[in-house]
Design a protein around this motif. Structure first.
Motif, short mmCIF file in Angstrom:
data_model
loop_
_atom_site.label_atom_id
_atom_site.label_comp_id
_atom_site.label_asym_id
_atom_site.label_seq_id
_atom_site.Cartn_x
_atom_site.Cartn_y
_atom_site.Cartn_z
N ALA A 146 -27.31 5.14 12.01
CA ALA A 146 -27.89 4.61 10.78
C ALA A 146 -27.46 3.43 10.17
O ALA A 146 -26.10 3.10 10.53
N ARG A 147 -27.93 2.73 9.47
CA ARG A 147 -27.55 1.54 8.66
C ARG A 147 -27.37 1.72 7.26
O ARG A 147 -28.33 2.48 6.70
N HIS A 148 -26.75 0.89 6.76
CA HIS A 148 -26.43 0.70 5.37
C HIS A 148 -26.10 -0.50 4.75
O HIS A 148 -25.18 -1.17 5.37
N GLU A 149 -26.87 -1.03 3.58
CA GLU A 149 -25.93 -2.23 2.85
C GLU A 149 -24.95 -1.80 1.95
O GLU A 149 -25.68 -1.58 0.71
N MET A 150 -23.92 -1.93 2.25
CA MET A 150 -22.80 -1.61 1.00
C MET A 150 -22.69 -2.90 0.11
O MET A 150 -22.16 -3.91 0.69
N PRO A 151 -22.85 -2.71 -1.08
CA PRO A 151 -22.69 -3.97 -2.04
C PRO A 151 -21.00 -4.30 -1.94
O PRO A 151 -20.11 -3.47 -1.88
N VAL A 152 -20.80 -5.69 -1.73
CA VAL A 152 -19.65 -5.93 -1.81
C VAL A 152 -18.70 -5.81 -2.90
O VAL A 152 -17.66 -5.63 -2.89
N ALA A 153 -19.49 -5.44 -4.19
CA ALA A 153 -18.90 -5.14 -5.29
C ALA A 153 -17.87 -3.72 -5.33
O ALA A 153 -16.83 -3.33 -5.80
N VAL A 154 -18.65 -2.89 -4.17
CA VAL A 154 -17.88 -1.61 -3.91
C VAL A 154 -16.42 -1.67 -3.36
O VAL A 154 -15.36 -1.07 -3.63
N TRP A 155 -16.57 -2.45 -2.47
CA TRP A 155 -15.21 -2.86 -1.78
C TRP A 155 -14.35 -3.32 -2.55
O TRP A 155 -12.90 -3.12 -2.75
N ARG A 156 -14.68 -4.19 -3.56
CA ARG A 156 -13.67 -5.18 -4.55
C ARG A 156 -13.17 -3.99 -5.59
O ARG A 156 -12.08 -4.11 -5.89
N GLU A 157 -14.03 -3.15 -5.81
CA GLU A 157 -13.88 -1.81 -6.75
C GLU A 157 -12.51 -1.17 -6.22
O GLU A 157 -11.57 -0.86 -6.94
N LEU A 158 -12.73 -0.97 -4.72
CA LEU A 158 -11.82 -0.18 -4.31
C LEU A 158 -10.33 -0.80 -4.14
O LEU A 158 -9.18 -0.20 -4.47
N MET A 159 -10.41 -1.94 -3.91
CA MET A 159 -9.16 -2.87 -3.82
C MET A 159 -8.41 -2.93 -5.38
O MET A 159 -7.32 -3.20 -5.33
N ASP A 160 -9.32 -3.18 -6.08
CA ASP A 160 -8.90 -3.33 -7.67
C ASP A 160 -8.03 -2.03 -7.99
O ASP A 160 -7.23 -2.17 -8.78
N LEU A 161 -8.70 -0.97 -7.42
CA LEU A 161 -8.31 0.36 -7.88
C LEU A 161 -6.67 0.59 -7.23
O LEU A 161 -5.74 0.94 -7.94
N TYR A 162 -6.44 0.03 -6.05
CA TYR A 162 -5.22 0.33 -5.29
C TYR A 162 -4.42 -0.74 -5.37
O TYR A 162 -3.11 -0.54 -5.07
N PHE A 163 -4.90 -1.82 -5.36
CA PHE A 163 -4.17 -3.02 -5.32
C PHE A 163 -4.30 -4.18 -6.29
O PHE A 163 -4.86 -5.20 -6.25
N PRO A 164 -4.46 -3.60 -7.71
CA PRO A 164 -4.94 -4.45 -8.69
C PRO A 164 -4.31 -6.17 -8.82
O PRO A 164 -3.15 -6.21 -8.82
N GLY A 165 -5.05 -7.07 -8.65
CA GLY A 165 -4.64 -8.33 -8.82
C GLY A 165 -3.63 -8.69 -7.55
O GLY A 165 -2.90 -9.75 -7.77
N SER A 166 -3.65 -7.97 -6.40
CA SER A 166 -2.88 -8.47 -5.41
C SER A 166 -3.27 -8.10 -4.06
O SER A 166 -4.55 -7.49 -4.00
N GLY A 167 -2.48 -8.65 -3.12
CA GLY A 167 -3.06 -8.33 -1.62
C GLY A 167 -1.81 -8.25 -0.89
O GLY A 167 -0.88 -8.09 -1.22
N TRP A 168 -2.08 -7.96 0.52
CA TRP A 168 -0.90 -7.76 1.51
C TRP A 168 -0.97 -8.83 2.61
O TRP A 168 -1.96 -9.10 2.98
N VAL A 169 0.20 -9.24 2.88
CA VAL A 169 0.39 -10.10 4.07
C VAL A 169 1.61 -9.47 4.92
O VAL A 169 2.54 -9.29 4.51
N ARG A 170 1.39 -9.35 6.32
CA ARG A 170 2.30 -8.54 7.14
C ARG A 170 3.24 -9.81 7.85
O ARG A 170 2.54 -10.73 8.33
N LEU A 171 4.50 -9.67 7.84
CA LEU A 171 5.40 -10.73 8.33
C LEU A 171 6.35 -9.93 9.16
O LEU A 171 6.76 -8.70 8.81
N ASP A 172 6.83 -10.55 10.41
CA ASP A 172 7.80 -10.11 11.24
C ASP A 172 9.01 -10.15 10.55
O ASP A 172 9.30 -10.70 9.48
N ARG A 173 10.08 -9.49 11.08
CA ARG A 173 11.48 -9.32 10.28
C ARG A 173 12.19 -10.54 10.28
O ARG A 173 12.88 -10.65 9.17
#
Length: 213
Positions: free
Chosen positions: A152-179
């Motif tokens: 099955a195919r689906h066109e997911m609005p980009v706004a749905v992804w941004r809504e999810l990230m704003d819920l769990y990581f408001p105004g921020s993001g993650w960068v992984r670094l080695d020790r």
């Protein structure tokens, strides 16, 4: 023999889970008239990156994934985003089920990097289904596999992804670094009396820009 058809009705952000999840609202139809006793469903979720246009700002964000635009004829291909599973109770005719799609904001993951680069429009998703169907037969239960051509195919609005990230990581993001890098950044932050990682990175970027002039 059971015959199953799948439709993605919607994809929504789940606001009440411990980790960020999208939820694909699926409709499953059994078209042969046979009742389904239970269904163990597996889905391979792919992003069909070539099925949408990209603006200049998005092009810059996709450079790490696909290279410069003049290479996109060769590099802009569908890619795997995730695998998802669900156990579906018995039904006859059709049923609606939630397929949980666990997400991450780790930019080392291709899917998160791709989605972060998008500004508007939709994300072209393709779900490829497999799994096991349990049905009642004349002498007990029958077990069959979902054919590999179920999709099955689906066109997911980009706004749905941004809504999810704003819920769990408001105004921020993650960068992984080695020790080792993290330890060096920690020393830099401490010796300069900086109170946050963001302040340390900001000062490093400012020093780099000043040195490049």
């Amino acid at each position: 023999m059971t015959e199953l058809e799948f439709t993605v009705l919607d994809v929504v952000a789940e606001p009440y889970s411990a980790a960020p999840n999208l939820v694909a609202k699926l409709r499953i139809e059994e078209t042969s008239g046979e009742p389904v006793h239970a269904l163990v469903l597996r889905a391979q979720v792919r992003i069909d990156a070539h099925r949408r246009p990209y603006g200049p700002a998005e092009e810059q964000g996709l450079l790490d994934l696909f290279g410069p635009r003049n290479r996109w004829a060769d590099t802009l291909k569908p890619f795997l985003w995730m695998h998802a599973t669900a156990v579906v109770p018995g039904f006859s005719g059709s049923t609606d089920v939630d397929l949980v799609l666990p997400c991450t904001y780790d930019f080392d993951v291709a899917g998160a990097k791709y989605l972060h680069a998008l500004r508007n429009g939709s994300v072209p998703l393709e779900l490829l289904f497999s799994g096991t169907v349990f049905a009642r037969g004349e002498t007990g239960f029958s077990v069959t596999q979902i054919p590999w051509d179920r999709e099955a195919r689906h066109e997911m609005p980009v706004a749905v992804w941004r809504e999810l990230m704003d819920l769990y990581f408001p105004g921020s993001g993650w960068v992984r670094l080695d020790r080792d890098t993290l330890d060096a950044l920690s020393r830099y932050k401490s010796t300069r009396g900086l109170t946050t990682w963001e302040a340390a990175l900001g000062q490093l970027l400012a020093e780099a820009e000043e040195a490049a002039r």
